[in-house]
Scaffold this motif. Sequence first.
Motif, PDB file in Angstrom:
ATOM      1  N   UNK A  48      -4.417  -9.573 -11.480  1.00 46.14           N
ATOM      2  CA  UNK A  48      -2.992  -9.674 -11.150  1.00 46.14           C
ATOM      3  C   UNK A  48      -2.350  -8.301 -11.011  1.00 46.14           C
ATOM      4  N   UNK A  49      -2.836  -7.313 -11.804  1.00 49.23           N
ATOM      5  CA  UNK A  49      -2.298  -5.958 -11.683  1.00 49.23           C
ATOM      6  C   UNK A  49      -2.597  -5.386 -10.298  1.00 49.23           C
ATOM      7  N   UNK A  50      -3.799  -5.628  -9.815  1.00 42.83           N
ATOM      8  CA  UNK A  50      -4.178  -5.145  -8.489  1.00 42.83           C
ATOM      9  C   UNK A  50      -3.397  -5.890  -7.400  1.00 42.83           C
ATOM     10  N   UNK A  51      -3.242  -7.197  -7.599  1.00 44.82           N
ATOM     11  CA  UNK A  51      -2.520  -8.009  -6.614  1.00 44.82           C
ATOM     12  C   UNK A  51      -1.085  -7.536  -6.459  1.00 44.82           C
ATOM     13  N   UNK A  52      -0.476  -7.130  -7.569  1.00 47.16           N
ATOM     14  CA  UNK A  52       0.905  -6.649  -7.504  1.00 47.16           C
ATOM     15  C   UNK A  52       0.991  -5.390  -6.655  1.00 47.16           C
ATOM     16  N   UNK A  53       0.002  -4.502  -6.806  1.00 46.69           N
ATOM     17  CA  UNK A  53      -0.010  -3.282  -6.002  1.00 46.69           C
ATOM     18  C   UNK A  53      -0.265  -3.604  -4.537  1.00 46.69           C
ATOM     19  N   UNK A  54      -1.177  -4.540  -4.278  1.00 46.75           N
ATOM     20  CA  UNK A  54      -1.464  -4.929  -2.891  1.00 46.75           C
ATOM     21  C   UNK A  54      -0.214  -5.501  -2.238  1.00 46.75           C
ATOM     22  N   UNK A  55       0.493  -6.367  -2.965  1.00 49.87           N
ATOM     23  CA  UNK A  55       1.724  -6.936  -2.413  1.00 49.87           C
ATOM     24  C   UNK A  55       2.742  -5.842  -2.112  1.00 49.87           C
ATOM     25  N   UNK A  56       2.901  -4.903  -3.035  1.00 46.53           N
ATOM     26  CA  UNK A  56       3.871  -3.829  -2.846  1.00 46.53           C
ATOM     27  C   UNK A  56       3.571  -3.046  -1.572  1.00 46.53           C
ATOM     28  N   UNK A  57       2.295  -2.821  -1.306  1.00 49.96           N
ATOM     29  CA  UNK A  57       1.911  -2.023  -0.145  1.00 49.96           C
ATOM     30  C   UNK A  57       2.113  -2.752   1.183  1.00 49.96           C
ATOM     31  N   UNK A  58       2.201  -4.081   1.169  1.00 45.77           N
ATOM     32  CA  UNK A  58       2.439  -4.816   2.423  1.00 45.77           C
ATOM     33  C   UNK A  58       3.843  -5.402   2.494  1.00 45.77           C
ATOM     34  N   UNK A  59       4.635  -5.212   1.452  1.00 46.43           N
ATOM     35  CA  UNK A  59       5.948  -5.859   1.359  1.00 46.43           C
ATOM     36  C   UNK A  59       7.011  -5.227   2.237  1.00 46.43           C
ATOM     37  N   UNK A  60       6.757  -4.004   2.693  1.00 42.18           N
ATOM     38  CA  UNK A  60       7.776  -3.283   3.444  1.00 42.18           C
ATOM     39  C   UNK A  60       8.615  -2.382   2.568  1.00 42.18           C
ATOM     40  N   UNK A  61       8.471  -2.524   1.266  1.00 41.94           N
ATOM     41  CA  UNK A  61       9.243  -1.668   0.350  1.00 41.94           C
ATOM     42  C   UNK A  61       8.744  -0.227   0.381  1.00 41.94           C
ATOM     43  N   UNK A  62       7.491  -0.039   0.799  1.00 45.86           N
ATOM     44  CA  UNK A  62       6.939   1.310   0.936  1.00 45.86           C
ATOM     45  C   UNK A  62       6.632   1.577   2.412  1.00 45.86           C
ATOM     46  N   UNK A  63       7.596   1.300   3.250  1.00 42.58           N
ATOM     47  CA  UNK A  63       7.378   1.384   4.696  1.00 42.58           C
ATOM     48  C   UNK A  63       7.111   2.811   5.174  1.00 42.58           C
ATOM     49  N   UNK A  64       7.475   3.808   4.387  1.00 34.71           N
ATOM     50  CA  UNK A  64       7.242   5.205   4.779  1.00 34.71           C
ATOM     51  C   UNK A  64       5.983   5.774   4.131  1.00 34.71           C
ATOM     52  N   UNK A  65       5.191   4.902   3.517  1.00 32.56           N
ATOM     53  CA  UNK A  65       3.979   5.350   2.838  1.00 32.56           C
ATOM     54  C   UNK A  65       2.752   4.903   3.611  1.00 32.56           C
ATOM     55  N   UNK A  66       1.912   5.862   3.991  1.00 29.84           N
ATOM     56  CA  UNK A  66       0.663   5.520   4.671  1.00 29.84           C
ATOM     57  C   UNK A  66      -0.374   6.593   4.382  1.00 29.84           C
ATOM     58  N   UNK A  67      -1.639   6.199   4.401  1.00 28.16           N
ATOM     59  CA  UNK A  67      -2.732   7.134   4.118  1.00 28.16           C
ATOM     60  C   UNK A  67      -2.900   7.450   2.648  1.00 28.16           C
ATOM     61  N   UNK A  68      -2.315   6.623   1.766  1.00 24.01           N
ATOM     62  CA  UNK A  68      -2.339   6.907   0.330  1.00 24.01           C
ATOM     63  C   UNK A  68      -3.265   5.941  -0.420  1.00 24.01           C
TER      64      UNK A  68
END
Length: 730
Positions: A696-716
């Motif tokens: 679930x900890x990993x799933x939360x991070x995966x969701x955050x990365x596709x949620x649009x909340x980190x839309x300016x983050x890539x290559x990280x």
Amino acid sequence: MPYQPDEYKHVKYLWEDEVADKLDPVDNLVYRSNKLGEDQRITNTGGGNTSAKLMEKDPLTGKDVEVLWVKGSGGDLRTSKKENFSSLYQDKLNALDSVYQDYSDKGYKSAGEDRMVGMFKHCNFCLNPRASSIDTPLHSMIDEKHVDHLHPNAVISVASCKAQKELTEVIWGGKLAYVPWMRPGWEAAELCEDTYAANPDIWGILLGQHGHTNWSSESKSCYETSLWVIETAARYIEEHDKGEMTFGGQKYQSLDDAARTDLLKDFLPVARGLLSNKVKFIGTVQTDDATLRFVNSVDAPRLAELGTSCPDHFLRTKIKPLFVDFDPQNDDFDTLITKFKAGLEKYREDYTAYYEACKREDSPAMRDPSPTVVLIPGVGMISWGKNKSESRVTAEFYNCAIEVMRGAEAISEYTALPAQEAFDIEYWALEEAKLQRMPAEAPLARDVVVVIGAGDGIGKATAHRVAKEGAHVVCADLNLENAQRTAGELTDKYGQGIGVAGTGISSCGPAVALQVDITKRETVEALFTQVLLAYGGLDKVIVTAGVFIAEGSDLAKNDSIFDISFGVNVKGGYVVGSTAQKIWEAQGLKGAMVLTTSVNAAVSKKGSLAYDTSKAAANHLVRELAVTLSPLVNVNALAPATVVQGSNMFPRDRVISSLTKYDIAHDESETTESLRNKLAEFYAQRTLTKQPITPDDQAEAAYLLVSGQLSKTTGQVISVDGGLHEAFLR
């Protein structure tokens, strides 16, 4: 009863006395409703109403009062329960007539209809909160105990044909009266009331362009009358069916299955991108024989331009579909795209002109002018909606419209509602209010998310996490059975319908299960083709699939382990990303990709040389893909550490081996879960947070990365390791 139960050919007789007779009056009404709704030839999803006038004890006076129980707004006959029915004092409903007349006398005729709906709540029995349907006065004013109001295809065929009035007498032999089209509401109900009063021997009324209403003193006989009305119309249509000359005969031939699939996999992402100029849409593909017979026909362009007839239909399908003038035998793909673009532009112009010509002073703002139904000769129908459920219902409604047109053309000539009447329904203040009352969409409600490795562990948790936010989830895994299990869990929780490749995937629901081997490009291409056929597009891809193989001490003998590790952990992500790239570019819509690497990529360890170096390569693959897929797609990764719970990388034998390696007290007779917990706790103590790392900890991070909340983050690469300081960036 005109027909015996076993004589019906066009509807199902589902009534069972042994069940119905044991029910109280309200539950009997629910039973009748469910049986009617169970057969889609009787009424469409969300359409129709049933009612019963029953004697109840007034909670204030203790006296017997007559109460109208009627299916409320927004319910569906097939699935309705008691709580989906409004209950209103019949005498108070009767008293509202003077209120309506007062509105009408003051010139508020149209607005008065809308205001009357607001008055229904003052008639509620026992504070029932269920919102009343606009058809409530129709059920109230018909002076019979049981009333059904339905929208069957066969009946609407009669109601939508040029000779509708004359055929009402011919088909039903005087048992049904006829009233012309009138927008549902108080005035229409009064017209039906007057018609029944003038013809007390009739069994029901045909409502022009709409459907029918029938009644009886008993619930069972009301049900049987409904079936009789529909069966009689369907038999008449069958007798006049034009066979091979239906819709003027066939002009085009259908593409074979392989050619149609090849065309759709290229067309769907382009179409979705062009349609989604304001908001994204989810698609449903319909290629059944009935749909193809229509789109391939001589008359399809003419009939499609006329649009749908029944108000229940065009509220979903819009006033008309987009018919693409495509010749499947002579036009190539580029020609299809050119014609689709031109047709889409013309459709939006026509819809804007329709709105401008018909709008009133208080009309809501124009909605998205894009079509929700696209018809392509040789291919079929593609319907679009805000989610899979809506696009499936839209397809269902246009299927109904096709059947209505078939029937109407068989017995007379199909006619549609005048544009102004259609507009007044589509932009009705009551419909707008209903839209405004709908809850806000979930963050991923319009997204298609492919989770590769969804069968267990991190992938399974990720599938559940994105589904919680409204995503349409493709559960992909090398083990199809595990993928099906995850998809089944999501379907049970979030809605009906689960698709599996080869079994009518376009009809799937919020989750679909598919098999894939990410080391083989052909299976990845097949996966994404099925995704497109299921939902019409692709938005996010999350790869959690990975492999860890314990190595022997003789490094020279570990060549195969290197091949497998790099094949799955590195090449697999590359194959997935490069295959999805074509879809993302065709759509032109923002996307996101997440790979799963490992903190081992930054921490050297003994005994996992192949795994650790493959994950280090995967880290750089993330950066390379971020550059390659920019600016359309953000590519990031999550790097777990020692996720023991539910991970296929920690089978029982590896857990026991690790416990032994670290000299952790254990008994091999313990359950696997118990052993895993001990190992997880040991690993937790090596971190800064001292907490076990879970899927679930990993799933939360995966969701955050596709949620649009980190839309300016890539290559990280985001480490989710509980604070493993050895993995800190240096």
